[in-house]
Design an enzyme around this catalytic site. Structure first.
Site, PDB file in Angstrom:
ATOM      1  CG  ASN A   1      -1.933  -1.180   1.119  1.00  0.00           C
ATOM      2  OD1 ASN A   1      -2.594  -1.388   0.106  1.00  0.00           O
ATOM      3  ND2 ASN A   1      -1.954  -1.994   2.153  1.00  0.00           N
TER       4      ASN A   1
ATOM      5  CD  GLU B   1       9.612  -2.130  12.871  1.00  0.00           C
ATOM      6  OE1 GLU B   1      10.244  -3.043  13.449  1.00  0.00           O
ATOM      7  OE2 GLU B   1       8.487  -1.757  13.239  1.00  0.00           O
TER       8      GLU B   1
ATOM      9  NE  ARG C   1      -2.241   4.651  12.421  1.00  0.00           N
ATOM     10  CZ  ARG C   1      -2.081   4.221  11.158  1.00  0.00           C
ATOM     11  NH1 ARG C   1      -0.865   4.051  10.659  1.00  0.00           N
ATOM     12  NH2 ARG C   1      -3.122   3.963  10.412  1.00  0.00           N
TER      13      ARG C   1
HETATM   14  C1  DQA Z   1       3.030   2.073   8.316  1.00  0.00           C
HETATM   15  C2  DQA Z   1       2.245   1.677   9.585  1.00  0.00           C
HETATM   16  C3  DQA Z   1       1.580   0.325   9.380  1.00  0.00           C
HETATM   17  O1  DQA Z   1       0.853  -0.031  10.552  1.00  0.00           O
HETATM   18  C4  DQA Z   1       0.608   0.381   8.221  1.00  0.00           C
HETATM   19  O2  DQA Z   1       0.047  -0.896   8.008  1.00  0.00           O
HETATM   20  C5  DQA Z   1       1.244   0.894   6.978  1.00  0.00           C
HETATM   21  C6  DQA Z   1       2.144   2.046   7.086  1.00  0.00           C
HETATM   22  C7  DQA Z   1       3.645   3.475   8.441  1.00  0.00           C
HETATM   23  O3  DQA Z   1       4.549   3.788   7.664  1.00  0.00           O
HETATM   24  O4  DQA Z   1       3.200   4.284   9.285  1.00  0.00           O
HETATM   25  O5  DQA Z   1       0.961   0.444   5.876  1.00  0.00           O
HETATM   26  O6  DQA Z   1       4.097   1.152   8.154  1.00  0.00           O
END
Ligand code: DQA
Length: 141
Positions: A11, A96, A105
């Site tokens: 995504n 990461e 969140r």
């Molecule tokens: C993310 C945080 C993740 O929880 C989420 O599923 C994403 C984007 C971020 O960059 O804040 O796709 O990795």
């Protein structure tokens, strides 16, 4: 020349259009161009995939050769033992990264399956998270 691979997971190809209130209004290309301008001494390569196995293949491909990997695994962060294993399988340090502050969140985003295998974690600084991760890697011994 140092070589750093940036990997964006599912995504994240939609950055700029996807939930701009959470992830910002700029496409990732803007961030990449700014990192390359700021660090012309570093070869910065970019890969994005929505497919877990392709992220793993990319880690395998660069992980024995590159000086570091910046990994935003998107939602696979919270689920993928296979990604954790891939990170452990290669010598390159992995950072990461998250654009949002995942700890502010939903509870399911508080868990990372990959953090324990990473050199460090940066989250919550918007697109600047990538710059901080890069500079962390460049500064690391
Ligand atoms: C993310 C945080 C993740 O929880 C989420 O599923 C994403 C984007 C971020 O960059 O804040 O796709 O990795």
């Amino acid at each position: 020349m140092k070589k750093i691979q940036i990997i964006n997971g599912p995504n994240l190809n939609l950055l700029g259009r996807r939930e701009p209130g959470v992830y910002g209004a700029a496409p990732f290309d803007d961030c990449l161009a700014s990192l390359r301008r700021r660090h012309p001494e570093v070869q910065i390569d970019y890969f994005q995939s929505n497919i877990e196995g392709e992220l793993i293949d990319c880690i395998h491909r660069v992980g024995f050769d590159y000086d570091g990997i910046i990994l935003n695994a998107g939602a696979y962060t919270h689920t993928s033992i296979a990604l954790q294993d891939a990170i452990r399988a290669v010598p390159a340090p992995v950072v990461e990264v998250h654009i949002s502050n995942v700890h502010a969140r939903e509870a399911f985003r508080h868990v990372s399956m990959i953090a324990s295998a990473c050199r460090g974690v940066v989250c919550g600084f918007g697109m600047d998270s990538y710059r901080l991760a890069l500079e962390g890697l460049l500064g690391a011994e």
